[in-house]
Design an enzyme around this catalytic site. Structure first.
Site, mmCIF file in Angstrom:
data_model
loop_
_atom_site.group_PDB
_atom_site.id
_atom_site.type_symbol
_atom_site.label_atom_id
_atom_site.label_comp_id
_atom_site.label_asym_id
_atom_site.label_seq_id
_atom_site.Cartn_x
_atom_site.Cartn_y
_atom_site.Cartn_z
ATOM 1 N N GLU A 126 40.310 38.506 47.013
ATOM 2 C CA GLU A 126 39.952 37.082 47.099
ATOM 3 C C GLU A 126 40.677 36.329 48.206
ATOM 4 O O GLU A 126 41.301 35.281 47.962
ATOM 5 C CB GLU A 126 40.143 36.399 45.742
ATOM 6 C CG GLU A 126 39.199 36.934 44.687
ATOM 7 C CD GLU A 126 39.076 36.059 43.452
ATOM 8 O OE1 GLU A 126 39.772 35.038 43.358
ATOM 9 O OE2 GLU A 126 38.254 36.398 42.572
ATOM 10 N N GLU B 101 35.346 42.219 39.608
ATOM 11 C CA GLU B 101 35.741 41.310 38.520
ATOM 12 C C GLU B 101 34.517 40.558 38.034
ATOM 13 O O GLU B 101 33.656 40.177 38.834
ATOM 14 C CB GLU B 101 36.775 40.261 38.982
ATOM 15 C CG GLU B 101 38.146 40.800 39.225
ATOM 16 C CD GLU B 101 39.152 39.725 39.614
ATOM 17 O OE1 GLU B 101 39.014 38.573 39.153
ATOM 18 O OE2 GLU B 101 40.069 40.054 40.379
HETATM 19 C C1 BGP Z 1 40.274 35.840 40.033
HETATM 20 C C2 BGP Z 1 41.528 36.627 40.313
HETATM 21 C C3 BGP Z 1 42.132 37.297 39.132
HETATM 22 C C4 BGP Z 1 41.960 36.585 37.816
HETATM 23 C C5 BGP Z 1 40.590 35.930 37.667
HETATM 24 C C6 BGP Z 1 40.471 35.010 36.494
HETATM 25 O O1 BGP Z 1 40.181 34.781 40.937
HETATM 26 O O2 BGP Z 1 41.279 37.615 41.280
HETATM 27 O O3 BGP Z 1 43.458 37.613 39.453
HETATM 28 O O4 BGP Z 1 43.011 35.811 37.483
HETATM 29 O O5 BGP Z 1 40.209 35.212 38.801
HETATM 30 O O6 BGP Z 1 41.040 33.768 36.835
HETATM 31 P P1 BGP Z 1 41.997 32.953 35.889
HETATM 32 O O7 BGP Z 1 43.084 33.891 35.519
HETATM 33 O O8 BGP Z 1 42.474 31.810 36.699
HETATM 34 O O9 BGP Z 1 41.172 32.540 34.733
#
Ligand code: BGP
Length: 480
Positions: free
Chosen positions: A166, A382
């Site tokens: 990201e 993800e």
């Molecule tokens: C993405 C990241 C992850 C993870 C996910 C969920 O942006 O790559 O590391 O954290 O989001 O986000 P959050 O934990 O803020 O809910």
């Protein structure tokens, strides 16, 4: 478009699940590890924890891998903590860190689970940040050296490599995810070392350096490892116009360029997206291109594209004279960009408990758009639902998570029917971990971890209902 008989997923489809090092490992200062920017971070929202113990995966990985095997994972997307391998970012290599990941990869491979490895997931070594972080070209050299160590050490164990997680969110929402300190403005984090008066210009300089770093290690990977495959892992989601007014459509096109295509055009074609470049030029934030940069950028081509998808964005044309840039918000809650777009809520979509819109059809559209533009295999690294889980009689009835994931998998299958080459899918997350900016309470895993924000309890593992659902889904190669 309806498909009367939706296509099957390929027989070697990588049904996986994802985590990242700083969110799951804990042991933040053990085994010779140096501090990362996440350890140094102080902007945790009130009432949420830091990443010091996380899910204690560092000490419990054998038990966790057993559970992943029971879940039936074919692959596991994880990241390496750079500062476990090179504690100060560019100095001596730490043998204990090297040995830890050998043990972890060996455990996965012994269970027939393919590790999919992100080399950098939001956790720059703090020592490099102190020297200027991504504002400095020193970090590009350090990143290449670190990756060379990884390729030498783990090249015979890892087939799928992901460069930077990201990068687009680090640029658009660095304060929320802890990669730039919260403060006077984006890019003004400790030791940015830039001296730039315009924080946004500084951010796009950092962005340029990350792109160079990515291109260099992509090339290095191909030079060193003949059968390895490597790709970028941005957060990609299509941007809808709020309506059919041409100004809204233009605003959506602009934000698509700034949020998505800037990153993928560079990774795939080695060139700046023209719309994004025109915007950067008009804003006075376009990075300086040094001699040799363009050759470097065009020499590192990926074998596949990884992408993280949670939801779409909907935008309208900016209002006259309206202030407000892409600051604040988070990975999925953009605010707006003066003179370019403003975010509006989409009346057709429900939201999670944390305010992110739920859009499975947008997932299909996103996959199609990425395929149409780049024609490379896509790995979803993800996708998932963050929610407040509760344990009742030793069970977690997370039917909301099952509903979210199954709706997205159905749309992913339709994208495959549309001709998109999807090679793998990794829900976020394999096991409960610390949310990027909302602590332990925002849970994503198939496996519950018994802890609260500040009460570590026994950190015991518990299979949620979604665990058994995903287990069946993998067994049927996605048709359950
Ligand atoms: C993405 C990241 C992850 C993870 C996910 C969920 O942006 O790559 O590391 O954290 O989001 O986000 P959050 O934990 O803020 O809910």
């Amino acid at each position: 478009m309806d498909h009367k008989t939706p296509a099957d997923f390929r027989p070697d489809f990588l049904w996986g699940a994802a985590t990242s090092a700083y969110q799951v490992e804990g042991a933040w200062n053990e085994g010779g590890k140096g501090p990362s920017v996440q350890d140094a971070r102080t902007n945790h929202p009130e009432g949420t924890t830091d990443f010091k113990v996380a899910s204690d995966h560092y000490h419990r990985f054998e038990q966790d891998v057993e559970l992943f095997a029971e879940l039936g994972l074919k692959a596991y997307r994880l990241s390496i903590a750079w500062s476990r391998i090179v504690p100060d970012g560019d100095g001596p290599v730490n043998p204990e860190g090297i040995a830890f990941y050998h043990r972890l990869f060996d455990a996965l491979l012994a269970h027939g689970i393919e590790p999919v490895l992100t080399v950098y997931h939001f956790d720059l070594p703090q020592a490099l940040q102190d020297k200027g972080g991504w504002s400095s070209r020193v970090t590009i050299d350090a990143f290449e050296r670190y990756c060379k160590v990884l390729f030498e050490e783990y090249g015979d164990k890892i087939k799928y490599w992901l460069t930077i997680n990201e990068q687009n969110m680090m640029i658009l929402h660095g304060a929320a995810i802890g990669t730039t300190a919260a403060g006077p403005g984006p890019g003004s984090g400790s030791g940015s070392g830039s001296g730039s008066e315009n924080p946004k210009r500084e951010l796009y300089r950092q962005n340029h350096h990350m792109m160079l770093a990515q291109a260099r290690v992509t090339r290095l990977c191909h030079d060193m490892l003949q059968t390895a495959k490597i790709g970028p892992a941005p957060n990609i989601s299509v941007v809808y116009p709020a309506g059919s007014h041409p100004d809204d459509v233009l605003a959506a096109s602009d934000f698509n360029a700034i949020r998505n295509w800037l990153y993928l055009d560079m990774a795939v074609y080695g060139t700046y997206n023209p719309t994004a470049w025109a915007w950067m030029t008009a804003e006075g934030i376009a990075p300086e291109i040094a001699e040799g940069d363009l050759e470097t950028l065009s020499a590192g081509r990926p074998d596949f594209l990884a992408l993280n998808y949670y939801t779409t964005a909907t935008v309208a044309a900016p209002l006259e004279g309206e202030a407000g840039a892409v600051e604040g918000g988070d990975q999925q809650l953009a605010v707006g960009e003066r003179g370019v777009f403003r975010t509006v809520s989409n009346p057709h979509l429900a939201r999670t408990e944390f305010g992110w819109e739920i859009d499975p059809v947008g997932f299909r559209s996103t996959l199609r758009d990425v395929h149409d533009r780049y024609r490379l295999p896509i790995m979803v690294t993800e996708n998932g639902l963050g929610g407040y889980d509760t344990v009742e009689d030793g069970k977690v009835h997370d039917d909301y998570r099952v509903a979210y994931l199954s709706a997205h998998i159905e749309q992913m299958r339709l994208a495959v029917s549309d001709g998109v080459d999807v090679i793998g899918y990794h829900p976020w997350s394999a096991i409960d971990l610390i949310s990027t900016h909302q602590g332990v309470s925002k849970r994503y895993g198939f496996i519950h971890v018994d802890r609260e924000e500040f009460d570590l309890k026994d950190l015991g593992r518990l299979r949620k209902d979604s665990f058994f659902w995903y287990q069946q889904l993998i067994k049927s190669n996605g048709s359950a």
